[in-house]
Design an enzyme around this catalytic site. Structure first.
Site, PDB file in Angstrom:
ATOM      1  N   HIS A 143       1.347   4.854  -2.720  1.00  0.00           N
ATOM      2  CA  HIS A 143       0.945   5.546  -3.947  1.00  0.00           C
ATOM      3  C   HIS A 143       2.186   6.142  -4.608  1.00  0.00           C
ATOM      4  O   HIS A 143       2.925   6.903  -3.974  1.00  0.00           O
ATOM      5  CB  HIS A 143      -0.067   6.640  -3.623  1.00  0.00           C
TER       6      HIS A 143
ATOM      7  N   HIS B 201       0.841  -1.212   0.000  1.00  0.00           N
ATOM      8  CA  HIS B 201       0.000   0.000   0.000  1.00  0.00           C
ATOM      9  C   HIS B 201       0.866   1.249   0.000  1.00  0.00           C
ATOM     10  O   HIS B 201       1.215   1.781   1.059  1.00  0.00           O
ATOM     11  CB  HIS B 201      -0.932  -0.031   1.222  1.00  0.00           C
TER      12      HIS B 201
ATOM     13  N   GLU C 280     -10.913   3.751   6.030  1.00  0.00           N
ATOM     14  CA  GLU C 280     -10.027   4.792   6.541  1.00  0.00           C
ATOM     15  C   GLU C 280     -10.916   5.910   7.096  1.00  0.00           C
ATOM     16  O   GLU C 280     -10.905   6.202   8.279  1.00  0.00           O
ATOM     17  CB  GLU C 280      -9.115   5.320   5.423  1.00  0.00           C
TER      18      GLU C 280
ATOM     19  N   ASP D 135       1.851   4.399   2.597  1.00  0.00           N
ATOM     20  CA  ASP D 135       0.804   5.196   1.946  1.00  0.00           C
ATOM     21  C   ASP D 135       1.393   6.296   1.048  1.00  0.00           C
ATOM     22  O   ASP D 135       1.374   6.168  -0.171  1.00  0.00           O
ATOM     23  CB  ASP D 135      -0.150   5.773   2.999  1.00  0.00           C
ATOM     24  N   ASP D 136       1.860   7.377   1.650  1.00  0.00           N
ATOM     25  CA  ASP D 136       2.472   8.489   0.905  1.00  0.00           C
ATOM     26  C   ASP D 136       3.626   8.995   1.769  1.00  0.00           C
ATOM     27  O   ASP D 136       3.506  10.024   2.461  1.00  0.00           O
ATOM     28  CB  ASP D 136       1.441   9.601   0.677  1.00  0.00           C
TER      29      ASP D 136
END
Ligand code: HPA
Ligand code: ZN
Length: 322
Positions: A10, A8, A190, A267-268
């Site tokens: 991006h 996961h 989320e 995630d980021d």
């Protein structure tokens, strides 16, 4: 360093401000106003503002070479800290906004994957993501293109963006992706709670991105465990974006203790001050997880990965040999 695997993250969201600045300069474009805070970090107040800042940063990424560099830099960094496998969430809608077609977009990413493997021994594959707030019709177009396998590294389909757009509308896109043999995952749980997660479970998905709020419903947790669903949880992201006030309120130990399979994701990463190795370290420090438990996290990620079996076998061997 325990071998880690990440499902996961991006792709545009892996590029730190310095890399975005370098790319902007090379492309002779100004940095978008408002993208950075005075301290030089990405600027955002909440989730929707984060998505907007993400789009601003993505808007300076213009070429196949840019995508190659971002991919290479990220995978190299992960490999240096013990990462062995990453599924990168790519967004062809973001690429299209700057005029990049699928060949240039995936070709650049694939070059970054190949170069990182050569230099650092890390493996990676691509998830094609649609953006919820671009609507179900656009998601269906993205899924149809992904189903034609524009690149052999594409192994899955996902859905990101504003989670308030409900999952059920995307059933046609998921049917196309699943029928083409793509593994399917979706952002859920989320910002929205158990009922939206239940709706997401009607799609042909084997994983959820986040899924943390399933912790609010014991019956749902039981169902997730019974179905063998894998939750790709991002604790640092959740705390920075305010889903939970602190790590001590994060339900990851509860999810894990309920028998739900969990993996860790960043995630980021530069937006949240996160990293894959950092998420593993946080579980050891804040939740007291043993090395054996962290091994099980990597094993769960390999099990739930959408890559082929020979690659999974090689990854399991790397984990075993450590
Ligand atoms: N969540 C949802 N959508 C996103 C994200 C995220 O963290 N990053 C980029 N698109
Ligand atoms: Zn995400």
């Amino acid at each position: 360093m325990l071998p880690q695997a990440e499902l996961h993250v991006h792709l545009e969201g892996t590029a730190p401000p310095a890399l975005i600045a370098r790319i902007a300069k090379r492309n002779r474009i100004e940095l978008p106003p408002g993208m950075l805070a005075p301290d030089g970090r990405f600027h955002f107040r909440d989730f929707l503002h984060f998505l907007n800042t993400y789009d601003l940063a993505a808007s300076v990424i213009r070429t196949s070479e840019d995508y190659r560099n971002i991919t290479y830099e990220y995978l190299s960094n992960v490999a240096r800290e013990g990462g062995v496998y990453v599924e990168l969430t790519a967004s062809p809608d973001h690429a299209a906004l700057v005029g990049l077609d699928d060949d240039a977009h995936y070709g650049g990413i694939a070059q970054g994957i190949d170069d990182a493997r050569r230099d650092h021994g890390i493996e990676s594959r691509i998830l094609v993501s649609a953006v919820r707030n671009f609507g179900p019709e656009q998601a269906l177009r993205v899924a149809r293109r992904a189903a034609q396998r524009p690149h052999p590294y594409i192994v899955g389909f996902s859905l990101a963006g504003d989670e308030r757009v409900a999952p059920a509308q995307f059933a046609p896109a998921y049917e196309v992706a699943a029928a083409a043999g793509l593994g399917c995952t979706i952002h859920a749980g989320e910002w929205q709670g158990p009922s939206a997660i239940r709706e997401a479970l009607k799609l042909p998905v084997t994983r959820l991105d986040h899924g943390a709020r399933a912790s609010e419903d014991p019956t749902l947790l039981h169902e997730l465990a019974a179905r063998g669903m894998t939750l790709n949880v991002c604790p640092t992201s959740n705390v920075v974006l305010g889903v939970y006030r602190s790590l001590s309120e994060h339900p990851l130990p509860h999810l894990h203790g309920s028998g739900v399979r969990v993996t860790l994701g960043s995630d980021d990463p530069p937006y949240f001050g996160a990293s894959l190795a950092g998420e593993y370290a946080l579980c050891a420090e804040h939740f007291g997880w043993s090395e054996q438990q962290l091994r099980e996290v990597t094993a769960a990620a390999i099990d739930a990965a959408f890559c082929d079996e020979p690659l999974k076998a090689a990854l399991r061997e790397r984990l075993r040999a450590h």
